[in-house]
Design an enzyme around this catalytic site. Structure first.
Site, mmCIF file in Angstrom:
data_model
loop_
_atom_site.group_PDB
_atom_site.id
_atom_site.type_symbol
_atom_site.label_atom_id
_atom_site.label_comp_id
_atom_site.label_asym_id
_atom_site.label_seq_id
_atom_site.Cartn_x
_atom_site.Cartn_y
_atom_site.Cartn_z
ATOM 1 N N HIS A 17 -1.209 16.360 0.443
ATOM 2 C CA HIS A 17 -1.896 15.366 -0.409
ATOM 3 C C HIS A 17 -2.056 14.085 0.398
ATOM 4 C CE1 HIS A 17 -2.461 13.374 -4.550
ATOM 5 N NE2 HIS A 17 -2.708 12.430 -3.643
ATOM 6 N N HIS A 19 -4.765 10.624 1.466
ATOM 7 C CA HIS A 19 -5.998 9.815 1.384
ATOM 8 C C HIS A 19 -6.267 9.235 2.767
ATOM 9 C CE1 HIS A 19 -5.851 9.616 -3.081
ATOM 10 N NE2 HIS A 19 -4.555 9.741 -2.858
ATOM 11 N N ARG A 21 -9.613 7.925 3.303
ATOM 12 C CA ARG A 21 -10.807 7.076 3.105
ATOM 13 C C ARG A 21 -11.954 7.548 4.003
ATOM 14 N NH1 ARG A 21 -7.757 5.953 -1.172
ATOM 15 N NH2 ARG A 21 -6.189 4.364 -0.847
ATOM 16 N N ASN A 45 -11.246 10.987 -3.625
ATOM 17 C CA ASN A 45 -11.576 9.801 -4.453
ATOM 18 C C ASN A 45 -12.185 8.669 -3.622
ATOM 19 O OD1 ASN A 45 -9.062 9.331 -3.236
ATOM 20 N ND2 ASN A 45 -8.370 7.948 -4.849
ATOM 21 N N LYS A 103 -9.604 18.552 -7.474
ATOM 22 C CA LYS A 103 -8.678 17.526 -7.955
ATOM 23 C C LYS A 103 -9.097 17.011 -9.325
ATOM 24 C CE LYS A 103 -5.403 14.453 -7.797
ATOM 25 N NZ LYS A 103 -4.998 13.437 -6.845
ATOM 26 N N HIS A 140 -3.605 14.965 -11.085
ATOM 27 C CA HIS A 140 -2.943 13.665 -11.236
ATOM 28 C C HIS A 140 -2.469 13.641 -12.691
ATOM 29 C CE1 HIS A 140 -2.400 9.260 -10.332
ATOM 30 N NE2 HIS A 140 -2.165 9.348 -11.622
ATOM 31 N N HIS A 178 2.220 14.650 -6.692
ATOM 32 C CA HIS A 178 3.129 13.492 -6.615
ATOM 33 C C HIS A 178 3.965 13.308 -7.877
ATOM 34 C CE1 HIS A 178 -0.342 11.827 -8.672
ATOM 35 N NE2 HIS A 178 -1.037 11.655 -7.561
ATOM 36 N N LEU A 223 0.587 4.775 -7.967
ATOM 37 C CA LEU A 223 0.480 5.515 -9.222
ATOM 38 C C LEU A 223 0.602 7.003 -8.948
ATOM 39 C CD1 LEU A 223 -2.351 3.443 -10.895
ATOM 40 C CD2 LEU A 223 0.017 3.646 -11.696
ATOM 41 N N ASP A 251 0.764 11.517 -0.349
ATOM 42 C CA ASP A 251 -0.033 10.557 -1.113
ATOM 43 C C ASP A 251 -0.166 9.246 -0.337
ATOM 44 O OD1 ASP A 251 -1.692 9.736 -3.105
ATOM 45 O OD2 ASP A 251 -0.111 9.223 -4.523
ATOM 46 N N HIS A 255 -4.498 0.815 1.796
ATOM 47 C CA HIS A 255 -5.362 -0.262 1.274
ATOM 48 C C HIS A 255 -5.155 -1.456 2.181
ATOM 49 C CE1 HIS A 255 -6.475 1.523 -2.602
ATOM 50 N NE2 HIS A 255 -5.242 1.993 -2.663
ATOM 51 N N ALA A 267 -3.246 0.186 -6.313
ATOM 52 C CA ALA A 267 -2.117 1.116 -6.177
ATOM 53 C C ALA A 267 -2.239 1.919 -4.899
ATOM 54 C CB ALA A 267 -2.098 2.047 -7.376
HETATM 55 O O1 DOR Z 1 -1.113 4.999 -5.700
HETATM 56 C C1 DOR Z 1 -2.102 5.704 -5.638
HETATM 57 N N1 DOR Z 1 -3.117 5.431 -4.774
HETATM 58 N N2 DOR Z 1 -2.193 6.755 -6.454
HETATM 59 C C2 DOR Z 1 -3.294 7.499 -6.539
HETATM 60 O O2 DOR Z 1 -3.317 8.417 -7.326
HETATM 61 C C3 DOR Z 1 -4.501 7.137 -5.748
HETATM 62 C C4 DOR Z 1 -4.161 6.373 -4.571
HETATM 63 C C5 DOR Z 1 -5.340 5.741 -3.865
HETATM 64 O O3 DOR Z 1 -6.361 6.389 -3.697
HETATM 65 O O4 DOR Z 1 -5.218 4.583 -3.459
HETATM 66 ZN ZN ZN Z 2 -3.246 10.524 -4.236
#
Ligand code: DOR
Ligand code: ZN
Length: 350
Positions: A17, A19, A21, A45, A103, A140, A178, A223, A251, A255, A267
């Site tokens: 899992h 991310h 970007r 996402n 997802k 999720h 998660h 999250l 996860d 950011h 988050a």
């Molecule tokens: O904390 C999180 N950040 N939880 C998620 O489910 C998405 C993720 C994000 O894409 O930043």
């Molecule tokens: Zn995630």
């Protein structure tokens, strides 16, 4: 007392899992993962999200273009489920080898989830096609009802959404992504086959006090949100007892600092840079080093019916704590790296 083990040789891990970007940020964050993982399930996402097989193919091409030739890394793509998702497109993308899973974000549950699912029954035809084709659904698992306390959203999701969904589609392969609560761990432990859960390093290592006590620390806000210590202990139990239904999904969710440190900060925890070293230390502290390989390298591959990685990874105990990277600098700004708030005496050596 037996002597402490100083080396650990395991099959190379994967991240189930992740991310990463897109564009410049993807270029900057990918090496933190390819340093240790052979494969990763890539979250869809983005803005706009990856909703069709064609989107996933194009994203896979962009990811591959960022991976240097001498680095072996396989991105495993996913689709973002919406109420407009076409079941035939999902099945085709899976059969063509473009995606490995779909997802489900409840609309409004987390970062970039506003295109997610508002009415779960509206996507039942997609779930039926996935169940027939053996395509895993990654969930999720949080309700978004404003009257449900944010710390209860996972437990309520299990009762209100997940349990009825599993009763409707008993053959559907599902990963509760998660997980953060003892209710979620127990739900998986009490289930029959087809249900698994990923667990993040941060939910295994820190609790909500780290985020909220003695000052608010936005870099621990994610999250599902960090929970109380008793839940962390239940997750540790699930991850370190050799149960094949639990595996690593970082996860890792980068950011830029300015987006985290804001009046409405977003988050996500960027933990990819030191995931394996931190987990080695945690498992070592619990005398469970022998269970690390299952959690990070074997159980996820088994769930997804994929072969184990060919390469091995060697970890070594060191005398002085690892100097962990605090920030990743990018040409868009800095991204703060997860600080586990404990010394780490393990290093990856090959
Ligand atoms: O904390 C999180 N950040 N939880 C998620 O489910 C998405 C993720 C994000 O894409 O930043
Ligand atoms: Zn995630």
């Amino acid at each position: 007392m037996t002597a402490k083990q100083n080396e650990l040789n395991i099959i190379q891990p994967d991240d189930w899992h992740l991310h990463i970007r897109d564009s410049e940020i993807m270029k900057a964050v990918l090496p933190a993962t390819t340093r240790w993982a052979a494969r990763a399930i890539i979250m869809p996402n983005l803005v706009p999200p990856i909703v069709t097989g064609a989107d996933a193919q194009a994203y896979a091409n962009r990811i591959r273009a960022c991976i240097p030739n001498d680095v072996e890394f396989m991105p495993l793509l996913t689709l973002y489920l919406t109420q407009e998702t076409n079941p035939a497109d999902v099945v085709q993308a899976y059969r063509d080898g473009i995606i490995k899973a779909v997802k489900l974000y409840p609309a409004g549950a987390t970062t970039n989830s506003h295109n997610g699912v508002k009415d779960i029954k509206a996507v039942y035809p997609v779930l039926e096609a996935m169940s027939d084709a053996g395509i895993p659904l990654l969930i999720h698992g949080e309700v978004t009802d404003t009257d449900i306390d944010i710390f209860d959203r996972e437990a309520v999701f299990i009762e209100r959404v997940l349990d009825p969904l599993r009763a409707e589609y008993p053959e559907l392969k599902i990963v509760m992504e998660h997980i953060t609560t003892r209710q979620a761990a127990a739900y998986v432990l009490n289930s029959s086959s087809g249900l698994a859960a990923s667990i993040t390093p941060h939910h295994l290592v820190v609790n909500r006090n780290i985020m909220l006590s003695g000052g608010i620390r936005p870099h621990y806000y994610c999250l599902p949100v960090l929970k109380r210590e008793s839940h962390r202990l239940a997750l540790i139990d699930a991850a370190t007892k050799g149960d094949k239904r639990f595996f690593l999904g970082t996860d890792s969710a980068p950011h830029l600092d300015h987006a985290k440190i804001d009046l409405c900060g977003c988050a996500g925890v960027f933990n990819a840079p030191h995931t394996i070293e931190i987990l080695a230390q945690l498992f070592d502290n619990l005398d469970a080093l022998h269970e690390l390989e299952g959690f990070v390298s074997l159980n996820g591959a088994d769930f997804y019916n994929l072969p184990y990685n060919q390469h091995k990874m060697m970890l070594k105990r060191v005398q002085t704590p690892l100097k962990m990277k605090k920030k990743l600098e990018t040409n868009q700004g800095n991204i703060t790296v997860f600080d586990p708030q404990m010394p780490v005496y393990w290093q990856i050596c090959s």
